[in-house]
Design a protein around this motif. Sequence first.
Motif, mmCIF file in Angstrom:
data_model
loop_
_atom_site.group_PDB
_atom_site.id
_atom_site.type_symbol
_atom_site.label_atom_id
_atom_site.label_comp_id
_atom_site.label_asym_id
_atom_site.label_seq_id
_atom_site.Cartn_x
_atom_site.Cartn_y
_atom_site.Cartn_z
ATOM 1 N N HIS A 102 -10.944 12.748 -16.829
ATOM 2 C CA HIS A 102 -11.007 11.906 -17.936
ATOM 3 C C HIS A 102 -11.570 10.507 -17.572
ATOM 4 C CE1 HIS A 102 -7.148 10.276 -18.077
ATOM 5 N NE2 HIS A 102 -6.502 11.286 -18.311
ATOM 6 N N SER A 103 -11.017 10.207 -16.092
ATOM 7 C CA SER A 103 -11.389 8.841 -15.605
ATOM 8 C C SER A 103 -11.704 9.022 -14.197
ATOM 9 C CB SER A 103 -10.129 7.745 -16.039
ATOM 10 O OG SER A 103 -9.780 7.926 -17.342
ATOM 11 N N ASP A 104 -12.311 7.670 -13.996
ATOM 12 C CA ASP A 104 -12.354 7.269 -12.238
ATOM 13 C C ASP A 104 -11.006 6.942 -11.988
ATOM 14 O OD1 ASP A 104 -14.991 8.487 -12.456
ATOM 15 O OD2 ASP A 104 -15.874 6.701 -12.001
ATOM 16 N N VAL A 105 -10.786 7.067 -10.808
ATOM 17 C CA VAL A 105 -9.233 6.380 -10.335
ATOM 18 C C VAL A 105 -9.153 5.917 -8.881
ATOM 19 C CG1 VAL A 105 -6.880 6.780 -10.221
ATOM 20 C CG2 VAL A 105 -8.142 8.376 -11.763
ATOM 21 N N VAL A 106 -8.411 4.970 -8.675
ATOM 22 C CA VAL A 106 -8.099 4.550 -7.424
ATOM 23 C C VAL A 106 -6.721 4.665 -7.120
ATOM 24 C CG1 VAL A 106 -8.324 2.883 -5.658
ATOM 25 C CG2 VAL A 106 -10.083 2.920 -7.147
ATOM 26 N N MET A 107 -6.159 5.558 -6.246
ATOM 27 C CA MET A 107 -4.525 5.640 -6.090
ATOM 28 C C MET A 107 -4.396 4.828 -4.672
ATOM 29 S SD MET A 107 -1.941 7.275 -4.206
ATOM 30 C CE MET A 107 -3.013 7.704 -2.931
ATOM 31 N N THR A 108 -3.426 4.081 -4.802
ATOM 32 C CA THR A 108 -2.921 3.497 -3.660
ATOM 33 C C THR A 108 -1.594 3.536 -3.351
ATOM 34 O OG1 THR A 108 -4.377 1.533 -4.162
ATOM 35 C CG2 THR A 108 -2.773 0.967 -2.545
ATOM 36 N N ASN A 109 -1.107 3.974 -2.081
ATOM 37 C CA ASN A 109 0.171 4.086 -1.706
ATOM 38 C C ASN A 109 0.914 2.870 -1.307
ATOM 39 O OD1 ASN A 109 0.726 6.961 -1.507
ATOM 40 N ND2 ASN A 109 -0.195 7.077 0.410
ATOM 41 N N LEU A 110 2.131 2.767 -1.757
ATOM 42 C CA LEU A 110 3.029 1.726 -1.944
ATOM 43 C C LEU A 110 3.970 2.254 -0.551
ATOM 44 C CD1 LEU A 110 3.808 0.958 -5.490
ATOM 45 C CD2 LEU A 110 2.036 -0.155 -3.966
ATOM 46 N N ILE A 111 3.677 1.467 0.596
ATOM 47 C CA ILE A 111 4.503 1.812 1.869
ATOM 48 C C ILE A 111 5.540 0.543 2.198
ATOM 49 C CG2 ILE A 111 4.298 2.227 4.206
ATOM 50 C CD1 ILE A 111 2.721 3.968 2.570
ATOM 51 N N GLY A 112 6.751 0.821 2.438
ATOM 52 C CA GLY A 112 7.747 0.060 2.807
ATOM 53 C C GLY A 112 8.009 -1.099 1.683
ATOM 54 N N THR A 113 7.826 -2.217 1.903
ATOM 55 C CA THR A 113 8.434 -3.287 1.228
ATOM 56 C C THR A 113 7.108 -3.582 0.105
ATOM 57 O OG1 THR A 113 7.493 -5.006 2.759
ATOM 58 C CG2 THR A 113 9.862 -4.667 2.692
ATOM 59 N N GLU A 114 6.052 -2.805 0.223
ATOM 60 C CA GLU A 114 5.095 -3.097 -0.853
ATOM 61 C C GLU A 114 5.483 -2.436 -2.347
ATOM 62 O OE1 GLU A 114 1.258 -2.242 2.254
ATOM 63 O OE2 GLU A 114 1.831 -0.672 0.670
ATOM 64 N N ALA A 115 6.475 -1.953 -2.235
ATOM 65 C CA ALA A 115 7.029 -1.219 -3.738
ATOM 66 C C ALA A 115 8.061 -2.139 -4.371
ATOM 67 C CB ALA A 115 7.482 0.103 -3.343
ATOM 68 N N THR A 116 8.406 -3.427 -3.633
ATOM 69 C CA THR A 116 9.393 -4.076 -4.073
ATOM 70 C C THR A 116 9.299 -5.151 -5.158
ATOM 71 O OG1 THR A 116 9.225 -5.197 -2.028
ATOM 72 C CG2 THR A 116 11.347 -3.828 -2.031
#
Length: 355
Positions: free
Chosen positions: A306-320
Amino acid sequence: MTNPLPVGATIGILGGGQLGRMLSVAASRLGFTTHIYEPGTNPPAGHVAAQVTTAPYDDLNALRAFADSVDVITYEFENIPTAALDLLETIRPVLPNRRALATSQDRITEKDFLTGLGLKCAPYANVETTADLQAAVETVGTPGILKTRRFGYDGKGQSRLKTAADAEQAWADLGQTPCVLEGFVDFSREISVIGARAQDGAVVCYDPGENVHRDGILHTTTIPANLSHAQQMDAVILTGQILNALDYVGVVGVELFVTPAGLLVNEIAPRVHNSGHWTQNGCTIDQFEQHIRAIAGWPLGDGQRHSDVVMTNLIGTEATDIQALTSDPGIGLHLYGKAEAKSGRKMGHINKLVR
Ligand code: AMP
């Protein structure tokens, strides 16, 4: 298995990482319970499952008790030891099937299967001896990539050859284990197709996504991929061909290189795939629900985006930094609940819708 699993049935999942976790959430949304089998303690999937068995894959008693407690068994990774499967299969159905696992566990078996279907791969040759290595360099040429036949992931178990002179050192770096030498592909982009096949043979594919890697790890998947209509059709049709040839049940990830000579298949993952995480926010039925429906003998969802999407992984400290990750209130945030943010470790992902 021919009858659809009833609501309340238990799905056994081998592997307790983030893929097992998101499978478990999808299963519970459909009214199933899950039992996770995982050697490591405190697995991310354990937080959202009814039962967890913590035991190694060679603990036959634990495997037997796990299989006895579930109605169907699936997995989140492809390197399940053969002896464990031998036992589990005598007790409950294991889906996707043995052939899909065996094909994807070994890069030579996989490429022989794909080329046998008439699909294209990078030029390749088997390397088990020094003589094989010399012959492979001659037939495949350089530059090339030497990859271990088994147990590679996220670019691990690989060594690049600029010239023939690099070959012996590259093989030594990989411990002289059985390898495949692949010719280096000058691709314009990397894409993947997430496909699903139901127990009645129905096939549904999501639109191909375009993948960008960073340090050998998937960084972003963008939907739609920048492809011509013909390339998109090719990608989807070849995925269906693979699913049918394997009599596959469940979700598959097929990684492809786009080249002037057409699409080359890089590898097949017989499971839900990181490059399919965009479906969680871009589709009504995401890859995790699709997989659970397939192995439960339920009809598949339609896979429409239903939408265009950009998925970005969060690696290591990128998720803090939760403040930063939630600063755009329209972004879908998925965190895996992992205790330690080690470098290179997948901690979560975000899905940004591009309407
Ligand atoms: P793999 O573990 O086989 O998925 O490889 C990891 C990444 O290495 C791929 O996503 C590509 O970016 C790159 N790669 C793998 N095989 C080749 C090849 N034969 N030619 C060029 N790049 C490759």
